[in-house]
Motif scaffolding. Structure first.
Motif, mmCIF file in Angstrom:
data_model
loop_
_atom_site.group_PDB
_atom_site.id
_atom_site.type_symbol
_atom_site.label_atom_id
_atom_site.label_comp_id
_atom_site.label_asym_id
_atom_site.label_seq_id
_atom_site.Cartn_x
_atom_site.Cartn_y
_atom_site.Cartn_z
ATOM 1 N N ILE A 117 35.813 110.563 -30.127
ATOM 2 C CA ILE A 117 36.224 111.905 -29.962
ATOM 3 C C ILE A 117 37.712 112.054 -30.240
ATOM 4 C CG2 ILE A 117 36.128 114.244 -29.190
ATOM 5 C CD1 ILE A 117 33.478 113.195 -29.224
ATOM 6 N N GLN A 118 38.094 112.982 -31.306
ATOM 7 C CA GLN A 118 39.389 113.055 -31.481
ATOM 8 C C GLN A 118 39.597 114.529 -32.202
ATOM 9 O OE1 GLN A 118 39.175 109.676 -34.657
ATOM 10 N NE2 GLN A 118 41.230 110.773 -34.721
ATOM 11 N N GLU A 119 40.592 114.966 -32.107
ATOM 12 C CA GLU A 119 40.937 116.486 -32.740
ATOM 13 C C GLU A 119 41.182 116.208 -34.170
ATOM 14 O OE1 GLU A 119 44.040 118.933 -31.316
ATOM 15 O OE2 GLU A 119 43.264 118.949 -29.398
ATOM 16 N N ASN A 129 46.796 117.397 -30.840
ATOM 17 C CA ASN A 129 46.540 116.053 -29.940
ATOM 18 C C ASN A 129 46.373 115.090 -30.319
ATOM 19 O OD1 ASN A 129 45.747 114.523 -27.644
ATOM 20 N ND2 ASN A 129 45.534 116.294 -26.418
ATOM 21 N N LEU A 130 46.985 113.979 -30.320
ATOM 22 C CA LEU A 130 46.883 112.661 -31.098
ATOM 23 C C LEU A 130 46.026 111.669 -30.453
ATOM 24 C CD1 LEU A 130 50.525 112.254 -32.411
ATOM 25 C CD2 LEU A 130 48.464 113.370 -33.616
ATOM 26 N N GLY A 131 45.647 112.099 -29.053
ATOM 27 C CA GLY A 131 44.864 111.261 -28.452
ATOM 28 C C GLY A 131 43.449 110.848 -29.134
ATOM 29 N N VAL A 132 42.932 109.792 -28.860
ATOM 30 C CA VAL A 132 41.710 109.291 -29.030
ATOM 31 C C VAL A 132 40.697 108.872 -27.982
ATOM 32 C CG1 VAL A 132 40.147 107.508 -30.627
ATOM 33 C CG2 VAL A 132 42.409 108.522 -31.528
ATOM 34 N N LEU A 133 39.666 109.252 -27.666
ATOM 35 C CA LEU A 133 38.900 109.089 -26.612
ATOM 36 C C LEU A 133 37.382 108.301 -27.029
ATOM 37 C CD1 LEU A 133 38.478 111.109 -23.410
ATOM 38 C CD2 LEU A 133 36.246 110.448 -24.423
ATOM 39 N N ILE A 143 26.787 107.434 -19.047
ATOM 40 C CA ILE A 143 28.024 107.463 -19.907
ATOM 41 C C ILE A 143 29.150 107.034 -19.022
ATOM 42 C CG2 ILE A 143 29.821 109.072 -20.670
ATOM 43 C CD1 ILE A 143 27.460 111.244 -20.840
ATOM 44 N N THR A 144 29.840 106.161 -19.737
ATOM 45 C CA THR A 144 31.308 105.483 -19.191
ATOM 46 C C THR A 144 32.115 105.459 -20.179
ATOM 47 O OG1 THR A 144 29.586 103.780 -18.353
ATOM 48 C CG2 THR A 144 31.726 103.068 -18.668
ATOM 49 N N LEU A 145 33.369 105.883 -19.600
ATOM 50 C CA LEU A 145 34.777 105.769 -20.513
ATOM 51 C C LEU A 145 35.241 104.658 -20.954
ATOM 52 C CD1 LEU A 145 37.121 107.491 -21.451
ATOM 53 C CD2 LEU A 145 38.237 107.313 -19.336
ATOM 54 N N LEU A 146 35.542 104.396 -22.088
ATOM 55 C CA LEU A 146 36.012 102.970 -22.481
ATOM 56 C C LEU A 146 37.495 103.195 -22.755
ATOM 57 C CD1 LEU A 146 33.104 102.014 -24.912
ATOM 58 C CD2 LEU A 146 33.253 101.459 -22.841
ATOM 59 N N GLU A 147 37.839 104.011 -23.486
ATOM 60 C CA GLU A 147 39.306 104.226 -23.743
ATOM 61 C C GLU A 147 39.925 105.787 -23.915
ATOM 62 O OE1 GLU A 147 42.219 102.431 -27.476
ATOM 63 O OE2 GLU A 147 39.868 102.797 -27.666
ATOM 64 N N ASN A 148 41.144 106.017 -23.557
ATOM 65 C CA ASN A 148 41.662 107.336 -23.796
ATOM 66 C C ASN A 148 43.392 106.877 -24.095
ATOM 67 O OD1 ASN A 148 42.730 109.963 -23.471
ATOM 68 N ND2 ASN A 148 41.782 110.231 -21.580
ATOM 69 N N THR A 149 43.830 107.527 -25.244
ATOM 70 C CA THR A 149 45.228 107.092 -25.727
ATOM 71 C C THR A 149 45.862 108.414 -25.752
ATOM 72 O OG1 THR A 149 44.595 107.628 -28.012
ATOM 73 C CG2 THR A 149 43.992 105.171 -27.271
ATOM 74 N N THR A 154 52.037 114.918 -25.922
ATOM 75 C CA THR A 154 51.165 115.970 -26.741
ATOM 76 C C THR A 154 49.912 116.654 -26.114
ATOM 77 O OG1 THR A 154 49.933 114.265 -27.738
ATOM 78 C CG2 THR A 154 52.192 114.871 -28.997
ATOM 79 N N GLY A 155 49.860 116.476 -24.919
ATOM 80 C CA GLY A 155 48.514 116.762 -24.036
ATOM 81 C C GLY A 155 47.962 115.900 -23.941
ATOM 82 N N THR A 156 47.248 115.832 -22.312
ATOM 83 C CA THR A 156 46.417 114.997 -21.942
ATOM 84 C C THR A 156 45.066 115.377 -22.288
ATOM 85 O OG1 THR A 156 46.133 116.543 -19.848
ATOM 86 C CG2 THR A 156 47.827 114.713 -19.838
ATOM 87 N N MET A 157 44.061 114.274 -22.060
ATOM 88 C CA MET A 157 42.784 114.299 -22.263
ATOM 89 C C MET A 157 42.065 113.888 -21.152
ATOM 90 S SD MET A 157 42.451 113.283 -26.374
ATOM 91 C CE MET A 157 40.703 113.486 -26.558
#
Length: 344
Positions: A117-119, A129-133, A143-149, A154-157
């Motif tokens: 998921i990304q904006e 927001n430049l984060g990639v989830l 469901i399991t979280l793998l990565e959050n950049t 620029t804002g949290t996720m």
């Protein structure tokens, strides 16, 4: 499904023969497991020739496995509509969802495998927001979280898996930065090159942030300034031949710069020393676009504070005055010396 049968050993007409318990043990892909146990009674009837055994087959509702997205302004939790998110599943299939007026969007029927998921885009006035989830969905639809950049800049996720197995993604955006453009002129509207200004984070002008010097057009710029944050600006070097203007008491002239923005309402306000400006023209104009705001400040150096130029009549006058004072002092010294000799 699992089935359990409890025999009652009663075969009289229209009597209960037993019960069946039904429970889902594995949900279809993209759905949540339904943990409810359904208990069904078995009955029989005798039409005179044979017994007919019946029970009502239950209708078991299914709940989609979803990811709810909530989009807000950093630090204020104000919802942001019109933000587009890009979702990529484990097979490379892509879909886009857009936040509504409540800042919400939803991804439904999440398949097994890895998801990203990304904006993709944000409305004018915000910074993307430049984060990639990345998260995974296993064979049991867990469901399991793998990565959050994402970073705070620029804002949290924030990714949360709820007790019911669904997930939520809380994403922040920050307001788009702006530019401060300083126009340096004298009071005859002549642009002045070589004026240095320094931008500070504190009122006492101790925490230096940026320096800039006016060019041949008399303009200098400070970029990437944050909305809702106070800055302090003062001239730290005058153009050649000029002095830095000061207050009546001789203290430094300091400009307090502050801005407010609400892109959802198309609102942008600019304050200098506490006074609000909203016009698109003038000494304190707001220019640029909604996505790239510019605020302007004209700073005037009075000609009366101009240093005399070499070879000008002013220079000659000063030199002559100084020479006259020297000669007068010398003559007085001689006269004083003669007077002392006569007294002796």
């Amino acid at each position: 499904m699992t089935q359990g049968v409890e025999n009652k050993n009663n075969f009289s007409g229209l009597s209960g023969l037993g019960t069946i318990s039904i429970q889902e043990t594995k949900a279809p892909e993209g759905y949540l497991l339904n943990s409810e146990i359904y208990v069904i009674k078995i009955t029989s009837t005798n039409d005179g020739s044979e017994f007919v055994y019946t029970y009502n087959q239950p209708k078991i509702p299914e709940t989609l496995l979803t990811l709810d997205i909530v989009k807000v302004l950093k630090g204020k939790d104000a919802p942001i509509s019109g933000v587009v998110f890009l979702h990529t599943d484990s097979k490379g299939n892509q879909e886009e969802v857009t936040t509504d007026e409540k800042g919400q969007a939803v991804l439904k029927g999440l398949t097994r495998g890895t998801h990203t998921i990304q904006e993709k885009s944000v409305p004018d006035g915000y910074t993307k927001n430049l984060g990639v989830l990345k998260f995974s969905v296993d064979e049991n639809n867990k469901i399991t979280l793998l990565e959050n950049t994402a970073t705070d800049k620029t804002g949290t996720m924030k990714f949360t898996v709820r007790e019911d197995g669904t997930a939520q993604l809380h994403v922040e955006d920050v307001l788009a930065p702006y530019q401060l453009i300083v126009h340096k002129v004298n009071d005859h509207a002549k642009v002045l090159e070589g004026a240095e200004f320094t931008l500070y984070a504190d009122k006492d002008c101790k925490q230096e942030l940026q320096k800039a010097t006016s060019g041949t057009d008399g303009i200098l710029r400070f970029e990437d300034l944050e909305v809702d944050k106070k800055y302090y600006l003062k001239e730290t070097k005058a153009p050649d031949g000029y002095q830095i203007p000061v207050n009546a008491d001789g203290s430094d002239i300091v400009y307090e710069i502050y801005t407010k923005s609400d892109p959802q309402k198309d609102l942008f306000e600019y304050y200098v020393n506490g006074k609000k400006y909203t016009d698109a023209t003038g000494d304190f104009a707001i220019t640029g676009t909604k996505a790239d705001r510019e605020v302007n400040l004209k700073v005037v150096n009075p000609v009366g504070m101009k240093m005399p130029e070499t070879g000008s009549p002013w220079t000659v006058g000063i030199l002559l005055t100084g020479l006259g004072l020297i000669v007068a002092g010398y003559v007085m010294m001689i006269r004083k010396g003669k007077q002392e000799d006569e007294e002796k």
